[in-house]
Design a protein around this motif. Structure first.
Motif, PDB file in Angstrom:
ATOM      1  N   LEU A 165      -0.497  -3.910  -5.731  1.00  0.00           N
ATOM      2  CA  LEU A 165      -0.337  -2.568  -5.162  1.00  0.00           C
ATOM      3  C   LEU A 165      -1.656  -1.810  -5.136  1.00  0.00           C
ATOM      4  O   LEU A 165      -2.473  -1.903  -6.052  1.00  0.00           O
ATOM      5  CB  LEU A 165       0.699  -1.806  -5.991  1.00  0.00           C
ATOM      6  CG  LEU A 165       1.125  -0.401  -5.607  1.00  0.00           C
ATOM      7  CD1 LEU A 165       2.577  -0.167  -6.042  1.00  0.00           C
ATOM      8  CD2 LEU A 165       0.233   0.640  -6.285  1.00  0.00           C
ATOM      9  N   GLU A 166      -1.838  -1.043  -4.065  1.00  0.00           N
ATOM     10  CA  GLU A 166      -2.958  -0.115  -3.967  1.00  0.00           C
ATOM     11  C   GLU A 166      -2.405   1.227  -3.491  1.00  0.00           C
ATOM     12  O   GLU A 166      -1.376   1.278  -2.810  1.00  0.00           O
ATOM     13  CB  GLU A 166      -4.027  -0.636  -3.009  1.00  0.00           C
ATOM     14  CG  GLU A 166      -5.311   0.181  -3.016  1.00  0.00           C
ATOM     15  CD  GLU A 166      -6.469  -0.504  -2.304  1.00  0.00           C
ATOM     16  OE1 GLU A 166      -7.158   0.168  -1.511  1.00  0.00           O
ATOM     17  OE2 GLU A 166      -6.669  -1.711  -2.557  1.00  0.00           O
ATOM     18  N   LEU A 223       0.855  -1.180   0.000  1.00  0.00           N
ATOM     19  CA  LEU A 223       0.000   0.000   0.000  1.00  0.00           C
ATOM     20  C   LEU A 223       0.893   1.232   0.000  1.00  0.00           C
ATOM     21  O   LEU A 223       1.691   1.433   0.924  1.00  0.00           O
ATOM     22  CB  LEU A 223      -0.904   0.019   1.234  1.00  0.00           C
ATOM     23  CG  LEU A 223      -1.813   1.252   1.365  1.00  0.00           C
ATOM     24  CD1 LEU A 223      -2.856   1.291   0.254  1.00  0.00           C
ATOM     25  CD2 LEU A 223      -2.501   1.281   2.741  1.00  0.00           C
ATOM     26  N   ILE A 224       0.789   2.044  -1.041  1.00  0.00           N
ATOM     27  CA  ILE A 224       1.538   3.300  -1.110  1.00  0.00           C
ATOM     28  C   ILE A 224       0.640   4.440  -0.654  1.00  0.00           C
ATOM     29  O   ILE A 224      -0.485   4.597  -1.157  1.00  0.00           O
ATOM     30  CB  ILE A 224       2.058   3.551  -2.534  1.00  0.00           C
ATOM     31  CG1 ILE A 224       3.224   2.617  -2.838  1.00  0.00           C
ATOM     32  CG2 ILE A 224       2.490   5.010  -2.720  1.00  0.00           C
ATOM     33  CD1 ILE A 224       3.902   2.846  -4.171  1.00  0.00           C
ATOM     34  N   ARG A 238       4.165  -1.569 -10.470  1.00  0.00           N
ATOM     35  CA  ARG A 238       3.102  -2.300 -11.157  1.00  0.00           C
ATOM     36  C   ARG A 238       3.658  -3.077 -12.348  1.00  0.00           C
ATOM     37  O   ARG A 238       3.239  -4.207 -12.614  1.00  0.00           O
ATOM     38  CB  ARG A 238       2.008  -1.334 -11.592  1.00  0.00           C
ATOM     39  CG  ARG A 238       1.088  -0.937 -10.436  1.00  0.00           C
ATOM     40  CD  ARG A 238       0.041   0.057 -10.840  1.00  0.00           C
ATOM     41  NE  ARG A 238      -0.942   0.233  -9.766  1.00  0.00           N
ATOM     42  CZ  ARG A 238      -1.710   1.299  -9.627  1.00  0.00           C
ATOM     43  NH1 ARG A 238      -1.636   2.290 -10.510  1.00  0.00           N
ATOM     44  NH2 ARG A 238      -2.577   1.375  -8.632  1.00  0.00           N
ATOM     45  N   GLU A 239       4.603  -2.472 -13.060  1.00  0.00           N
ATOM     46  CA  GLU A 239       5.228  -3.170 -14.181  1.00  0.00           C
ATOM     47  C   GLU A 239       6.007  -4.392 -13.709  1.00  0.00           C
ATOM     48  O   GLU A 239       6.182  -5.352 -14.468  1.00  0.00           O
ATOM     49  CB  GLU A 239       6.153  -2.215 -14.939  1.00  0.00           C
ATOM     50  CG  GLU A 239       5.419  -1.119 -15.711  1.00  0.00           C
ATOM     51  CD  GLU A 239       6.355  -0.106 -16.335  1.00  0.00           C
ATOM     52  OE1 GLU A 239       7.574  -0.173 -16.045  1.00  0.00           O
ATOM     53  OE2 GLU A 239       5.886   0.745 -17.109  1.00  0.00           O
ATOM     54  N   VAL A 298      -5.971  -0.127   5.389  1.00  0.00           N
ATOM     55  CA  VAL A 298      -4.990  -1.177   5.695  1.00  0.00           C
ATOM     56  C   VAL A 298      -5.706  -2.467   6.099  1.00  0.00           C
ATOM     57  O   VAL A 298      -5.345  -3.566   5.657  1.00  0.00           O
ATOM     58  CB  VAL A 298      -4.030  -0.714   6.805  1.00  0.00           C
ATOM     59  CG1 VAL A 298      -3.130  -1.865   7.262  1.00  0.00           C
ATOM     60  CG2 VAL A 298      -3.181   0.456   6.317  1.00  0.00           C
ATOM     61  N   HIS A 299      -6.735  -2.344   6.936  1.00  0.00           N
ATOM     62  CA  HIS A 299      -7.479  -3.520   7.387  1.00  0.00           C
ATOM     63  C   HIS A 299      -8.160  -4.215   6.211  1.00  0.00           C
ATOM     64  O   HIS A 299      -8.194  -5.459   6.143  1.00  0.00           O
ATOM     65  CB  HIS A 299      -8.520  -3.103   8.420  1.00  0.00           C
ATOM     66  CG  HIS A 299      -9.330  -4.249   8.951  1.00  0.00           C
ATOM     67  ND1 HIS A 299      -8.825  -5.189   9.815  1.00  0.00           N
ATOM     68  CD2 HIS A 299     -10.626  -4.618   8.704  1.00  0.00           C
ATOM     69  CE1 HIS A 299      -9.749  -6.090  10.093  1.00  0.00           C
ATOM     70  NE2 HIS A 299     -10.852  -5.770   9.433  1.00  0.00           N
ATOM     71  N   ARG A 300      -8.699  -3.436   5.261  1.00  0.00           N
ATOM     72  CA  ARG A 300      -9.394  -4.017   4.113  1.00  0.00           C
ATOM     73  C   ARG A 300      -8.430  -4.657   3.126  1.00  0.00           C
ATOM     74  O   ARG A 300      -8.630  -5.790   2.681  1.00  0.00           O
ATOM     75  CB  ARG A 300     -10.216  -2.937   3.403  1.00  0.00           C
ATOM     76  CG  ARG A 300     -10.860  -3.413   2.096  1.00  0.00           C
ATOM     77  CD  ARG A 300     -11.533  -2.276   1.358  1.00  0.00           C
ATOM     78  NE  ARG A 300     -10.636  -1.181   1.067  1.00  0.00           N
ATOM     79  CZ  ARG A 300      -9.721  -1.191   0.087  1.00  0.00           C
ATOM     80  NH1 ARG A 300      -9.571  -2.268  -0.680  1.00  0.00           N
ATOM     81  NH2 ARG A 300      -8.942  -0.141  -0.105  1.00  0.00           N
TER      82      ARG A 300
END
Length: 334
Positions: free
Chosen positions: A29-30, A4-5, A23-24, A67-69
């Motif tokens: 990633l989210e 997570l960024i 991503r590449e 973060v929890h999700r």
């Protein structure tokens, strides 16, 4: 690895380089953009200027929920001016690792955009700090006993864009691209008074510069126009802000990558990246800037310097593609 960024998704944000290259690389990633949870009303802008975290309350509430999700392995926070230490502690309690990268400085804050005291107070909560300064790496490891990794700035300039800007007709003037502050404005005024022709690009320069026959003022430039302007001028002046002293900044790599001729502060880091007189030029004091500008403006041929700068940038791995690979390796290690 799930990552997570936490950072900006604005077109100019440094975060976008890492988001793209991660991503590449296949990272799951989210992105959590704090600005999506902030109401920048007149009152909140005043509160932010006063150092209050009240306008960031909603962002602080939503980040632990995200973060929890998403359940990431690592949360990488860029800068983190919006977040209370208590919020970061709540995230750590969920069993994730916290990583920080502050492209300004956690301890030297000279502008509102650098954040408040929560920035320094949050330093001990991270499991890894990325730092653009070698001195800051040493300080964090010594004072806090936390792993720190050297992560210089870089550039993202595709070869196709470079080929287009490389054919730009040269303007025989000096140039500065960036927003003003009292230090930068003083140096530009001194150059104008010395008879050096200078064009400046950025927001709000007319608040700092007035009625100088040798200085032209333009608005900010982005995208391909940004790279074209870097290449267009005979000399690009790089002026540090206090938190970059002794290290480098974004222009350190952006200017040479476009084949620009950079005139920047002299220090060991800069000398390790580029060779003085062959790939870039370095000044030891403000008094030397005008002299170097005259020297570079008077050169008959500078094509070889432009080619050397571009070649060093590419072959030495100064691109954000290489920076992202290095960052990913360091993140995986924690």
């Amino acid at each position: 690895m799930r990552l997570l960024i936490v950072g900006s998704t604005a077109p100019w944000a440094i975060e976008l380089h890492y988001i793209r290259h991660f991503r590449e690389s296949g990272v799951e990633l989210e992105v959590f953009d704090p600005s999506h949870f902030i109401n920048y009303s007149g009152l909140n802008r005043v509160l932010i200027r006063l150092g209050s975290l009240a306008p960031y309350r909603t962002a602080n509430e939503h980040l632990p929920d995200t973060v929890h999700r998403f359940r990431p392995d690592v949360v990488w926070v860029f800068k983190g001016i919006e977040f209370k230490p208590e919020t970061l502690a709540r995230i750590k309690q969920q069993g994730v690792k916290l990583v920080n990268y502050n492209p300004d400085h956690p301890f030297i804050r000279t502008a509102i955009s650098h954040g408040g005291k929560n920035i320094a107070e949050s330093v001990p909560l991270y499991d890894l700090h990325f730092c653009y300064s070698r001195d800051l790496v040493a300080r964090i490891e010594k004072e806090f006993g936390i792993p720190a990794a050297y992560l210089p700035f870089g550039f993202d300039l595709d070869e196709s864009v470079y080929e287009r800007v490389a054919s730009t007709e040269e303007t025989l003037r000096a140039c500065f691209i960036g927003n003003p502050d009292p230090i930068r404005a003083r140096i530009i005024r001194q150059l104008g008074r010395s008879g050096i022709p200078v064009d400046v690009y950025g927001h709000h320069w007319r608040r700092f510069l007035r009625n100088d026959a040798h200085i032209n003022i333009f608005g900010p430039v982005h995208g391909d126009i940004f790279w074209q302007k870097i290449r267009q001028y005979r000399v690009q002046i790089n002026i540090f802000r206090p938190h970059n002293a002794g290290s480098h900044n974004m222009r350190t790599f952006e200017i040479p990558a476009a084949g620009g001729i950079m005139l920047a502060p002299d220090n060991p880091e800069h000398r390790s990246f580029f060779e003085h007189g062959r790939e870039a030029f370095f000044y030891q004091s403000e008094d030397e800037i005008a002299g170097y500008c005259r020297e570079i403006l008077a050169m008959n041929a500078v094509g070889h310097i432009r080619e050397n700068a571009r070649k060093r940038s590419v072959e030495a791995g100064y691109s954000y593609s290489h920076r992202a690979a290095s960052a990913l390796s360091a993140i995986q290690s924690v």
